[in-house]
Enzyme design. Structure first.
Site, short mmCIF file in Angstrom:
data_model
loop_
_atom_site.label_atom_id
_atom_site.label_comp_id
_atom_site.label_asym_id
_atom_site.label_seq_id
_atom_site.Cartn_x
_atom_site.Cartn_y
_atom_site.Cartn_z
N HIS A 123 15.86 9.72 33.44
CA HIS A 123 15.83 11.02 34.10
C HIS A 123 15.93 12.17 33.11
CE1 HIS A 123 17.21 9.03 38.14
NE2 HIS A 123 15.99 8.70 37.78
N CYS A 159 4.38 30.45 24.58
CA CYS A 159 3.33 30.65 25.58
C CYS A 159 3.81 31.45 26.79
CB CYS A 159 2.75 29.31 26.03
SG CYS A 159 3.86 28.42 27.14
N ASN A 222 30.54 -1.57 40.06
CA ASN A 222 30.52 -0.26 40.72
C ASN A 222 31.77 -0.12 41.58
OD1 ASN A 222 28.79 2.10 40.90
ND2 ASN A 222 28.70 1.69 43.10
N ALA A 240 34.60 1.41 35.98
CA ALA A 240 33.77 0.87 34.90
C ALA A 240 34.52 0.80 33.56
CB ALA A 240 32.52 1.71 34.75
P1 NAD Z 1 25.41 8.33 42.34
O1 NAD Z 1 26.18 9.58 42.32
O2 NAD Z 1 24.41 8.12 43.42
O3 NAD Z 1 26.40 7.08 42.42
C1 NAD Z 1 27.43 6.90 41.53
C2 NAD Z 1 28.09 5.54 41.87
O4 NAD Z 1 29.07 5.32 40.88
C3 NAD Z 1 28.79 5.51 43.23
O5 NAD Z 1 28.31 4.41 43.97
C4 NAD Z 1 30.29 5.34 42.89
O6 NAD Z 1 30.91 4.38 43.72
C5 NAD Z 1 30.23 4.81 41.49
N1 NAD Z 1 31.35 5.25 40.64
C6 NAD Z 1 31.89 6.47 40.51
N2 NAD Z 1 32.84 6.48 39.56
C7 NAD Z 1 32.90 5.20 39.08
C8 NAD Z 1 33.68 4.57 38.08
N3 NAD Z 1 34.60 5.23 37.38
N4 NAD Z 1 33.47 3.26 37.84
C9 NAD Z 1 32.54 2.54 38.54
N5 NAD Z 1 31.77 3.09 39.51
C10 NAD Z 1 31.96 4.41 39.76
O7 NAD Z 1 24.77 8.19 40.91
P2 NAD Z 1 23.43 7.51 40.41
O8 NAD Z 1 23.25 6.19 41.08
O9 NAD Z 1 23.44 7.59 38.95
O10 NAD Z 1 22.24 8.45 40.91
C11 NAD Z 1 22.32 9.80 41.05
C12 NAD Z 1 21.45 10.67 40.14
O11 NAD Z 1 22.35 11.59 39.62
C13 NAD Z 1 20.83 10.08 38.96
O12 NAD Z 1 19.49 10.36 39.08
C14 NAD Z 1 21.37 10.84 37.73
O13 NAD Z 1 20.28 11.33 36.98
C15 NAD Z 1 22.08 12.02 38.31
N6 NAD Z 1 23.40 12.40 37.77
C16 NAD Z 1 23.71 12.20 36.47
C17 NAD Z 1 24.96 12.57 35.98
C18 NAD Z 1 25.28 12.34 34.54
O14 NAD Z 1 24.39 12.41 33.70
N7 NAD Z 1 26.53 12.03 34.19
C19 NAD Z 1 25.91 13.12 36.85
C20 NAD Z 1 25.56 13.34 38.19
C21 NAD Z 1 24.30 12.94 38.64
#
Ligand code: NAD
Length: 259
Positions: A123, A159, A222, A240
């Protein structure tokens, strides 16, 4: 949990091509909120404000986008890798990592010590900015400096095209090279570890399926259940950081024992 940790460690030791697939949950312990948890990004912002077509639509919506992006960037810039990022970087040093496919835009895998060629940023990255017209890349800090000095919407020096953080917004096409590479690595992996992803965002969420269909073992780490838990070989529900740190400890013990 202890048995599961030992099992995953054993699989890592045995595997030839371990792929780690990470999501926003990997970085919550570094203080970066995910999207869907309570207190996460969707509690504070309207997802529509992130749609790519809205960014293109008007100067006013670009201004709003840059305000939100700036608010999210400042804490992201200061964030430090947590024990899960560090364990994944250590897997690379131990020769036990094929690659990391990440949905994260925070750059923390690289900060933790994974090398650039091992990290596929599906992403994009919030650490760079690109011109939507001529594709010129800028360091994010350079553009944030302009915003700190009062610029509301930055434009390209070359540009005049609109500048946007080099992340993939909803409605924006996925980067071709990274997506192709991620599917290729997923299908040739023999151990596929999902860490901290709700597995609801496509096409990223299809990668565990691709891996599984091609014979990989699937491990999901997760905090909350995911739609793919039922097809995983092992599911570990929890934080995690501590889980990955314990897995790594077991891997090192096992590798030490092999010397
Ligand atoms: P999501 O927010 O949909 O899901 C996050 C998952 O992580 C949840 O199911 C939750 O239960 C789990 N979680 C939260 N804290 C945790 C921990 N400490 N240990 C284990 N599990 C944990 O995130 P996603 O699936 O990555 O998708 C969402 C989109 O958000 C992605 O496209 C991403 O690009 C973007 N995003 C990125 C960031 C970042 O770069 N840190 C932050 C927010 C969103």
């Amino acid at each position: 949990m202890e048995e599961k940790i030992k099992q995953v460690a054993q699989w890592i030791v045995q595997a030839k091509r371990t792929v780690v697939f990470s999501g926003a949950g990997l970085s919550t312990e570094s203080g970066i909120p995910d999207f869907r948890s309570p207190g996460g990004v969707w509690d504070r912002y309207n997802p529509e404000d992130f749609y790519f077509q809205n960014f293109l639509a008007s100067e006013a919506s670009r201004e709003k986008y840059w305000q939100m992006a700036t608010e999210m960037y400042e804490p992201m810039k200061k964030a430090q890798p947590n024990p899960a990022h560090l364990a994944i970087a250590e897997m690379e040093r131990l020769g036990k990592l094929d690659c990391v496919i990440t949905q994260n835009i925070d750059g923390l895998h690289l900060k933790a010590g994974n090398s650039e060629e091992k990290v596929i940023q599906l992403h994009g990255t919030a650490m760079s900015v690109s011109c939507l017209n001529c594709r010129k890349r800028y360091d994010r800090e350079e553009i944030q400096d302009r915003i700190r000095k009062g610029v509301k919407v930055p434009y390209c020096d070359d540009c005049g095209g609109p500048l946007k953080p080099a992340t993939i917004s909803f409605g924006q096409s996925m980067p071709e090279r990274e997506t192709e590479e991620a599917y290729h690595r997923s299908s040739s992996s023999d151990l596929f570890m999902v860490i901290g992803s709700s597995l609801v965002v496509q096409p990223a969420a299809s990668m565990p399926l691709v891996a599984k269909r091609n014979g990989a073992r699937l491990v999901i780490i997760n905090r909350d259940p995911t739609p793919y838990d039922h097809m995983a070989d092992l599911v570990l529900h929890g934080q995690a950081g501590p889980i990955m740190a314990s897995i790594l400890e077991e891997v090192k013990k096992a590798l030490g024992g092999l010397d």
